[in-house]
Design a protein around this motif. Sequence first.
Motif, PDB file in Angstrom:
ATOM      1  N   ASP A  10      39.243  26.350  56.289  1.00 26.89           N
ATOM      2  CA  ASP A  10      39.847  27.279  55.346  1.00 26.89           C
ATOM      3  C   ASP A  10      40.504  28.430  56.103  1.00 26.89           C
ATOM      4  N   PRO A  11      41.850  28.530  56.054  1.00 29.89           N
ATOM      5  CA  PRO A  11      42.539  29.613  56.746  1.00 29.89           C
ATOM      6  C   PRO A  11      42.756  30.807  55.833  1.00 29.89           C
ATOM      7  N   ILE A  12      42.403  30.671  54.563  1.00 32.26           N
ATOM      8  CA  ILE A  12      42.768  31.687  53.593  1.00 32.26           C
ATOM      9  C   ILE A  12      41.994  32.973  53.808  1.00 32.26           C
ATOM     10  N   SER A  13      40.799  32.880  54.378  1.00 25.25           N
ATOM     11  CA  SER A  13      40.031  34.091  54.656  1.00 25.25           C
ATOM     12  C   SER A  13      40.587  34.835  55.859  1.00 25.25           C
ATOM     13  N   LYS A  14      41.595  34.229  56.517  1.00 19.15           N
ATOM     14  CA  LYS A  14      42.236  34.865  57.660  1.00 19.15           C
ATOM     15  C   LYS A  14      43.730  34.968  57.393  1.00 19.15           C
ATOM     16  N   VAL A  15      44.056  35.454  56.203  1.00 13.36           N
ATOM     17  CA  VAL A  15      45.440  35.466  55.733  1.00 13.36           C
ATOM     18  C   VAL A  15      46.372  36.205  56.675  1.00 13.36           C
ATOM     19  N   ASN A 123      38.163  20.992  50.944  1.00  9.74           N
ATOM     20  CA  ASN A 123      38.169  22.454  50.934  1.00  9.74           C
ATOM     21  C   ASN A 123      39.414  23.054  50.296  1.00  9.74           C
ATOM     22  N   ALA A 124      40.316  22.204  49.825  1.00 12.45           N
ATOM     23  CA  ALA A 124      41.572  22.705  49.247  1.00 12.45           C
ATOM     24  C   ALA A 124      41.309  23.428  47.931  1.00 12.45           C
ATOM     25  N   LEU A 125      42.043  24.508  47.714  1.00 13.63           N
ATOM     26  CA  LEU A 125      41.986  25.225  46.443  1.00 13.63           C
ATOM     27  C   LEU A 125      42.889  24.504  45.443  1.00 13.63           C
ATOM     28  N   LEU A 126      42.394  24.308  44.230  1.00 11.83           N
ATOM     29  CA  LEU A 126      43.135  23.593  43.195  1.00 11.83           C
ATOM     30  C   LEU A 126      43.422  24.547  42.041  1.00 11.83           C
ATOM     31  N   TRP A 127      44.698  24.875  41.854  1.00 11.07           N
ATOM     32  CA  TRP A 127      45.101  25.878  40.864  1.00 11.07           C
ATOM     33  C   TRP A 127      46.000  25.269  39.803  1.00 11.07           C
ATOM     34  N   SER A 128      45.798  25.695  38.564  1.00 12.73           N
ATOM     35  CA  SER A 128      46.675  25.306  37.470  1.00 12.73           C
ATOM     36  C   SER A 128      47.400  26.532  36.940  1.00 12.73           C
ATOM     37  N   SER A 129      48.717  26.407  36.740  1.00 15.66           N
ATOM     38  CA  SER A 129      49.519  27.517  36.226  1.00 15.66           C
ATOM     39  C   SER A 129      49.636  27.474  34.700  1.00 15.66           C
ATOM     40  N   THR A 130      48.785  26.724  34.036  1.00 19.75           N
ATOM     41  CA  THR A 130      48.864  26.557  32.591  1.00 19.75           C
ATOM     42  C   THR A 130      48.907  27.882  31.837  1.00 19.75           C
ATOM     43  N   SER A 131      49.565  27.863  30.689  1.00 19.99           N
ATOM     44  CA  SER A 131      49.620  29.053  29.840  1.00 19.99           C
ATOM     45  C   SER A 131      48.495  29.095  28.815  1.00 19.99           C
ATOM     46  N   GLY A 132      47.738  27.997  28.706  1.00 21.72           N
ATOM     47  CA  GLY A 132      46.700  28.046  27.682  1.00 21.72           C
ATOM     48  C   GLY A 132      45.666  26.939  27.693  1.00 21.72           C
ATOM     49  N   GLU A 173      32.056  30.267  42.418  1.00 23.64           N
ATOM     50  CA  GLU A 173      32.388  31.646  42.775  1.00 23.64           C
ATOM     51  C   GLU A 173      33.213  31.681  44.055  1.00 23.64           C
ATOM     52  N   GLU A 174      32.948  30.745  44.957  1.00 21.55           N
ATOM     53  CA  GLU A 174      33.693  30.704  46.222  1.00 21.55           C
ATOM     54  C   GLU A 174      35.182  30.471  45.960  1.00 21.55           C
ATOM     55  N   VAL A 175      35.486  29.577  45.041  1.00 26.32           N
ATOM     56  CA  VAL A 175      36.881  29.294  44.706  1.00 26.32           C
ATOM     57  C   VAL A 175      37.548  30.546  44.136  1.00 26.32           C
ATOM     58  N   ILE A 176      36.839  31.246  43.267  1.00 26.98           N
ATOM     59  CA  ILE A 176      37.384  32.468  42.670  1.00 26.98           C
ATOM     60  C   ILE A 176      37.631  33.521  43.746  1.00 26.98           C
ATOM     61  N   GLU A 177      36.663  33.711  44.631  1.00 22.00           N
ATOM     62  CA  GLU A 177      36.766  34.732  45.673  1.00 22.00           C
ATOM     63  C   GLU A 177      37.902  34.423  46.646  1.00 22.00           C
ATOM     64  N   ARG A 178      38.016  33.174  47.061  1.00 20.30           N
ATOM     65  CA  ARG A 178      39.076  32.800  47.997  1.00 20.30           C
ATOM     66  C   ARG A 178      40.453  32.971  47.362  1.00 20.30           C
ATOM     67  N   THR A 179      40.543  32.611  46.089  1.00 18.79           N
ATOM     68  CA  THR A 179      41.813  32.750  45.378  1.00 18.79           C
ATOM     69  C   THR A 179      42.192  34.220  45.225  1.00 18.79           C
ATOM     70  N   CYS A 180      41.208  35.031  44.859  1.00 17.86           N
ATOM     71  CA  CYS A 180      41.446  36.468  44.699  1.00 17.86           C
ATOM     72  C   CYS A 180      41.920  37.083  46.014  1.00 17.86           C
ATOM     73  N   GLU A 181      41.304  36.685  47.106  1.00  9.06           N
ATOM     74  CA  GLU A 181      41.691  37.217  48.417  1.00  9.06           C
ATOM     75  C   GLU A 181      43.114  36.804  48.780  1.00  9.06           C
ATOM     76  N   PHE A 182      43.456  35.570  48.497  1.00  2.00           N
ATOM     77  CA  PHE A 182      44.789  35.070  48.812  1.00  2.00           C
ATOM     78  C   PHE A 182      45.859  35.928  48.159  1.00  2.00           C
ATOM     79  N   TRP A 183      45.723  36.168  46.851  1.00  2.00           N
ATOM     80  CA  TRP A 183      46.756  36.897  46.128  1.00  2.00           C
ATOM     81  C   TRP A 183      46.748  38.388  46.433  1.00  2.00           C
ATOM     82  N   THR A 184      45.575  38.949  46.629  1.00  4.07           N
ATOM     83  CA  THR A 184      45.484  40.373  46.959  1.00  4.07           C
ATOM     84  C   THR A 184      46.184  40.661  48.287  1.00  4.07           C
ATOM     85  N   LYS A 185      45.987  39.796  49.266  1.00  2.00           N
ATOM     86  CA  LYS A 185      46.614  39.969  50.571  1.00  2.00           C
ATOM     87  C   LYS A 185      48.138  39.885  50.491  1.00  2.00           C
TER      88      LYS A 185
END
Length: 328
Positions: A10-15, A123-132, A173-185
């Motif tokens: 996972d490289p996301i923690s080292k953005v 270890n890949a993050l899986l995101w959906s851009s769905t509106s609902g 929670e790990e998925v949420i935390e990694r995702t949050c870090e990615f976008w915040t950075k």
Amino acid sequence: MSNSENPPQDPISKVESNKDLRITLIGTGTIGLSFAAFHLSHLLGPSQLTIYDTRADVAQHVEENLPPFFAEKPSQASISNIRIAPSLEAALKDAHIVQESGPENLDFKRKLWAEVEKHAPENALLWSSTSGIPASQQAQDMKEKSRVLVVHPYNPPHIMPLLELVPSRDTSEEVIERTCEFWTKRGRVPVHIKKETRGFVANRLAFALLREAIHLVNEGVVSVGEIDSIVESSMGPRWAVAGPFKSYYVGGGPAGLEGFFDNIGGTVQDCWDDSGKLNVGDGWETKIFKQTKETYGSVDVGERDRITRRLLDVLDQEKSYTTRSSAN
């Protein structure tokens, strides 16, 4: 299971230092292309953006329709470096992030994630851009339901800072935390929505205003153009600076929100009681659609994006100034 003998760490923690991030986007509609523009603007070094879409002309489609999403003319080199995957399996190989912006169709998303799970690294993050469509419904056919997270943007995502992170009860929670870090950075504003709710939060707030706006126009109280003028010259600028709670907290003076409701709580309640009761398909559409088209003519997405970007730049400058002043 991963299709790679050595799944990528996972490289996301080292953005900040990462220069080998591999992002796969599924879908090249408006949202998919908007995310492509954002990611291209933030990838470092040899990082790779891969795009997969079932349309036969996907390469031509991306080349012709992606450039308008950039604030300035993008270099042809950056766009030509996008990897167009010939298959879903090829698109997922060694991906660190898989972000889908496909059709708003539950059956499509359920089948997609079940297939993604077979080929994407563990270890890949899986995101959906769905509106609902909630993550809990999308992940029904997966063996590991903890992996999928809704990352709902506010359109257009290459400009708007908000990302609503909407997990299911199974999302880790790990998925949420990694995702949050990615976008915040990357200078975005990820907000963890604590409970799955239809339409999430931003759209529910926006749709409530839209419902009342349609009601007022349909009742002949005001026109489409006048409604927009009212919003653009009052609550629009105010909400760019402060949301509804902070706005009315300040509006109440020294007594805050309590003072506000002490002063005009009765009027607020009267408005709530008299709010527009509407159903899609009740017949108001013909009048509203016609008046809106007559008022604005052809859609100008460029104007919206240009002005929004300048407004956000000014807000960032002012917030930075306020932060520095507070520190001194």
